[in-house]
Design a protein around this motif. Structure first.
Motif, short mmCIF file in Angstrom:
data_model
loop_
_atom_site.label_atom_id
_atom_site.label_comp_id
_atom_site.label_asym_id
_atom_site.label_seq_id
_atom_site.Cartn_x
_atom_site.Cartn_y
_atom_site.Cartn_z
N THR A 165 0.83 -1.21 0.00
CA THR A 165 0.00 0.00 0.00
C THR A 165 0.86 1.25 0.00
N LEU A 166 1.95 1.23 0.77
CA LEU A 166 2.86 2.36 0.81
C LEU A 166 3.48 2.61 -0.57
N LEU A 167 3.89 1.52 -1.24
CA LEU A 167 4.46 1.66 -2.58
C LEU A 167 3.42 2.19 -3.57
N SER A 168 2.18 1.71 -3.43
CA SER A 168 1.12 2.17 -4.33
C SER A 168 0.90 3.67 -4.20
N LYS A 169 0.93 4.17 -2.97
CA LYS A 169 0.70 5.60 -2.75
C LYS A 169 1.90 6.43 -3.17
N LEU A 170 3.11 5.89 -2.96
CA LEU A 170 4.31 6.64 -3.36
C LEU A 170 4.38 6.82 -4.87
N PHE A 171 3.92 5.81 -5.60
CA PHE A 171 3.97 5.86 -7.06
C PHE A 171 2.64 6.28 -7.69
N ASN A 172 1.72 6.80 -6.83
CA ASN A 172 0.44 7.32 -7.33
C ASN A 172 -0.31 6.30 -8.18
N ALA A 173 -0.35 5.05 -7.69
CA ALA A 173 -1.07 4.01 -8.42
C ALA A 173 -2.57 4.29 -8.38
N THR A 174 -3.26 3.82 -9.40
CA THR A 174 -4.71 4.02 -9.49
C THR A 174 -5.42 3.00 -8.62
N LYS A 175 -6.30 3.47 -7.76
CA LYS A 175 -7.06 2.59 -6.89
C LYS A 175 -8.33 2.18 -7.59
N LYS A 176 -8.47 0.87 -7.83
CA LYS A 176 -9.63 0.36 -8.53
C LYS A 176 -10.76 0.06 -7.55
N GLU A 177 -11.85 -0.51 -8.08
CA GLU A 177 -13.03 -0.76 -7.26
C GLU A 177 -12.72 -1.68 -6.09
N ASN A 178 -11.86 -2.68 -6.33
CA ASN A 178 -11.49 -3.63 -5.28
C ASN A 178 -10.21 -3.24 -4.55
N PHE B 41 -1.12 -4.99 -7.26
CA PHE B 41 0.32 -5.09 -7.46
C PHE B 41 0.58 -6.03 -8.62
N LEU B 42 1.17 -5.50 -9.68
CA LEU B 42 1.40 -6.27 -10.91
C LEU B 42 0.10 -6.86 -11.44
N GLY B 43 -0.98 -6.08 -11.30
CA GLY B 43 -2.27 -6.48 -11.83
C GLY B 43 -3.02 -7.48 -10.97
N VAL B 44 -2.59 -7.71 -9.73
CA VAL B 44 -3.22 -8.69 -8.85
C VAL B 44 -3.64 -7.99 -7.56
N ASN B 45 -4.87 -8.30 -7.09
CA ASN B 45 -5.32 -7.77 -5.81
C ASN B 45 -4.48 -8.37 -4.67
N TYR B 46 -4.15 -7.56 -3.70
CA TYR B 46 -3.38 -8.06 -2.57
C TYR B 46 -4.15 -7.79 -1.27
N ALA B 47 -3.90 -8.66 -0.29
CA ALA B 47 -4.61 -8.58 0.98
C ALA B 47 -3.91 -7.63 1.94
N GLN B 48 -4.70 -6.99 2.79
CA GLN B 48 -4.17 -6.13 3.84
C GLN B 48 -4.96 -6.42 5.12
N TYR B 49 -4.25 -6.84 6.14
CA TYR B 49 -4.91 -7.22 7.40
C TYR B 49 -3.88 -7.24 8.51
N VAL B 50 -4.36 -7.36 9.74
CA VAL B 50 -3.52 -7.62 10.91
C VAL B 50 -4.17 -8.75 11.69
N LYS B 51 -3.36 -9.65 12.22
CA LYS B 51 -3.88 -10.84 12.88
C LYS B 51 -3.02 -11.15 14.09
#
Length: 762
Positions: free
Chosen positions: A551-564, A568-578
């Motif tokens: 997420t940090l890399l996406s924001k640093l490089f101004n990546a486009t946030k899609k509906e989901n 990263f490299l065209g694949v959705n990635y999970a973000q959570y804490v457990k």
């Protein structure tokens, strides 16, 4: 209770009642029916003196049934019949009263109380004889104990005297403690260890003695701790050896396996000797391990003051090198004038560096039969530094029922790993690396699955550290980077037709996704240090997070946030804490009875780039190591109730887990054990997801949704592994309505779940 169960219980009671426990008791002997120990002082626990009792009656399972004696008594008197021999071998013969052993028990109990400080203790034996049975009672009158009033020191050497007295705050012999001889022995060992850790190699506990004065007539003792007493007859050279600080002179590390078997430990017999970093490396023609690995594992270094703790750490450091089978350390004193030195010899024997194993298994998934075969290769010294390389290839096939002709499930997977017996971390100091038992691991995996509905690929890799310090039972694990990528290159066109449109869980489980996580695990146990063998515990804490760096890399490089969310490299990635907490404790009453309890709690929260946890990171309820009244993955979340009879694994998963269990374990006979248990718990979701109605966690109602189960089990304990069969029965089912929640009102047969597993549940 239903009629068949009643009849079964009545039959069992009738069989037990018909057994004559004195069937094999001779006419002139008595069956030892009961042994009691009564002590007139509450601070003395009878359990602490149980080991001194020479005769115990036949063991009662759960304190009620003498199962092993019943089995023995079922046998006939004709010992030539194999069935009678089998029953006698499986059971135990009756324990007969032995007056001589009773008298020895009385003497030992009296001596034990005297040694604990009850100097005037007396023990009486009372035997009640009735109908070929005997009840033995040992009545102990301990009296007033003797306590320590004053501790003084007499140490001939002033340097040692100053050292011992400066550490007197840690003495075990405090004022008013019981005059317990075991405590005196522990203090003797503590002082000797203190001195040997300061370089006094010649000191041993035979040089320590005590002088006690108990003539005060007040049940108090004045004690003098003596080290090197003046009246000890020794030569001047012997006194020098005992009262000197030793330093390590030369260190010889011998690695030639043939010489090791012959016991050769001197340089004059060595084929090749290498001087490396002041160490003498003795090896044969073939050098099978690098000198740097040997010297970095040895904490006994030339010029360093002798320290017994460093000897233990050196043994521990070499033991983590998997290619080494045995290690032996010995010392030879060397005297130069008034100086004392030690030559240190380490003899190392290697084990087999390579191995190949094959495993064949049968599978049964909800009635679908299959088979799998795997081959594992391991090299424990691939780079001559005890690095371990492992590779496993596995293939599986399963015939799927209820599908079209020739429908099947095939799987091909490979796992590889490389571990280093040290920290691969540049910022750590060399001395820290030597003292810490660490392993650095690099792993990779690839799994290909093909079903009639889809093709799935699961690939992963990671870098992990594992380490421990000392013998305190604490272990750490740090997943610096763990990557898990799931891809479905092909899905049948009609695969999603039967999925509810508004169920995000089902859709998410069959989408390409990426998990990039870091995690830390802390483990603490006393099962390895031997401090309390009758009260064992283990504690585990785990925390992990995923997606933050991406997420940090996406924001640093101004990546486009899609509906989901971001990709990263065209694949959705999970973000959570457990995070998870797990605690287990076992109270061992004796060699046949123990009580174990367990509590586990876990919570995982998706956020940022994820609204739902990845399916493989969610919690499940039920199964052999969970709430055993439910089949695996069939409980919860909350009050959710499975629709239909088919498996509902996707919906029966959650973000929060709470489990509690209590289990009484008892040995029956031979390797067979039994248990009675009660389990409680459930899983919940953090959010109110579609398709999981009633599953969300709420503080004002979650306690009403805790499922209860009870049951029993049979275990086959073969020491090196345990085979377990448990039968769990639902007692309270939160998914039901009204009075139907209390399943204990119904037949156990309708609420029963069978579990087959290896090892204890906790």
């Amino acid at each position: 209770m239903n009629t068949p169960v009643k009849y079964l219980l009545l039959l069992m009671i009738g069989l037990l009642a018909s057994c004559s426990l004195t069937k094999y008791v001779p006419e002139d002997r008595l069956l030892l029916d009961k042994v009691e120990l009564k002590i007139d002082r509450k601070e003395i626990k009878p359990e602490a003196l149980k080991n001194y009792i020479k005769q115990e009656p036949n063991y009662r399972v759960f304190g009620l049934f003498r199962t092993s004696l019943y089995i023995y008594d079922f046998s006939g008197k004709d010992s030539t019949k194999w069935f009678n021999r089998f029953l006698r071998k499986s059971g135990n013969p009756p324990v007969l009263l032995d007056d001589e052993l009773s008298e020895r028990t009385r003497d030992d109990l009296e001596k034990a109380l005297v040694n604990q400080g009850y100097m005037n203790a007396k023990v009486e034996t009372h035997v009640v004889r009735k109908k070929k049975r005997a009840i033995v009672t040992y009545l102990a009158k301990a009296g007033e104990p003797y306590r320590l009033r004053k501790l003084a020191y007499y140490i001939a050497d002033p340097r040692i005297d100053s050292l011992v007295k400066s550490d007197s705050a840690n003495t075990l012999l405090k004022k008013n403690v019981l005059f317990d001889r075991s405590l005196l022995e522990q203090e003797r060992q503590r002082v000797v260890s203190l001195l040997r850790n300061k370089g006094y190699f010649g000191v041993d506990k035979d040089l320590v003695s005590y002088v006690a004065d108990s003539s005060l007539n007040t049940n108090q003792v004045d004690l003098e701790f003596q080290l090197f007493p003046a009246e000890r007859k020794v030569s001047a050279s012997q006194s020098l050896k005992e009262q000197s600080v030793y330093k390590i002179k030369d260190v010889y590390i011998q690695t030639e396996s043939e010489q090791s078997r012959l016991g050769i430990t001197t340089t004059t017999s060595a084929a090749d000797t290498l001087l490396y970093n002041k160490f003498h490396i003795i090896s044969g023609k073939k050098q099978w391990i690098r000198p740097k690995v040997l010297t970095s594992s040895c904490l006994l270094r030339p010029g360093r003051t002798y320290n017994e703790r460093l000897v233990e750490l050196t043994y521990s450091s070499f033991s983590r090198l998997k290619v080494i089978k045995y290690i032996n350390i010995r010392f030879e004193p060397v005297y130069e004038g008034d100086s004392c030195f030690l030559n240190c010899f380490l003899v190392i024997t290697p084990g087999k560096p390579q191995s190949v194993s094959t495993e064949v298994e049968g599978t049964n998934s909800a009635g679908d039969l299959g088979a799998a075969v795997s081959v594992t290769y391991q090299h424990r010294n691939i780079f001559k530094g005890s690095e371990t390389f492992s590779a496993k290839v596995r293939g599986a096939y399963e015939r799927l029922s209820g599908s079209s002709i020739n429908a099947n499930f095939t799987e091909l997977s490979t796992d590889m790993g490389l571990s280093f017996p040290k920290f691969i971390f540049p910022l750590l100091k060399t001395e820290v690396k030597r003292r810490v038992r660490a392993v650095s691991e690099l792993t990779g995996s690839y799994n290909f699955q093909q079903r009639p509905e889809y093709t799935r690929i699961i690939a992963g890799g990671g870098w992990r550290y594992k380490w421990s310090v000392g013998r305190n039972g604490i272990r750490h694990s740090l997943d610096v980077l763990d990557i898990n990528y799931v891809k479905l290159p092909w899905i049948a066109s009609n695969f999603f037709d039967n999925f509810p449109v508004d169920n995000p869980l089902l859709h998410y489980s069959y989408e390409n996704h990426l998990i990039v996580r870091t995690g830390y695990t802390f483990n603490k146990t006393n099962q390895t240090d031997g401090t309390n063998k009758n009260n064992l515990y283990s504690f585990r804490f785990n925390v992990e997070s995923a997606g933050n760096s991406l997420t940090l890399l996406s924001k640093l490089f101004n990546a486009t946030k899609k509906e989901n969310g971001y990709q990263f490299l065209g694949v959705n990635y999970a973000q959570y804490v457990k995070t998870e907490l797990d605690y287990a404790r076992t109270k061992i009453f004796d060699e046949r009875n123990s009580l174990a309890w367990h509590a586990g709690f876990g919570v995982a929260c998706p956020y940022g780039n994820s609204e739902i946890l990845p399916f493989e990171k969610r919690y499940f309820g039920g199964g052999a190591n969970s709430i055993r009244g439910w089949a695996v993955r069939s409980l919860g979340p909350g009050t959710y109730r499975q629709v239909g009879t088919s498996a509902d694994f996707v919906n029966q998963s959650g973000d929060i887990k709470l489990e509690m269990s209590t289990e009484y374990r008892a040995k029956l006979f031979g390797p067979i054990e039994t248990a009675l248990f009660v389990d409680a718990g459930n899983i919940w979701t953090i959010r109110d997801y579609k398709g999981q109605e009633g599953g969300v966690f709420k503080f004002d109602s979650f306690y009403k949704q805790i499922a209860l189960a009870y049951g029993t089990g049979i275990r086959f304990n073969f020491n090196y592994f345990i085979v377990r069969v448990d039968i769990g029965v639902k007692a309270f089912d939160p998914s039901r309505d009204g009075y139907e929640k209390w399943r204990i009102r119904y037949s156990p047969l309708k609420n029963m779940a069978w579990h087959f597993a290896v090892g204890y549940p906790f």
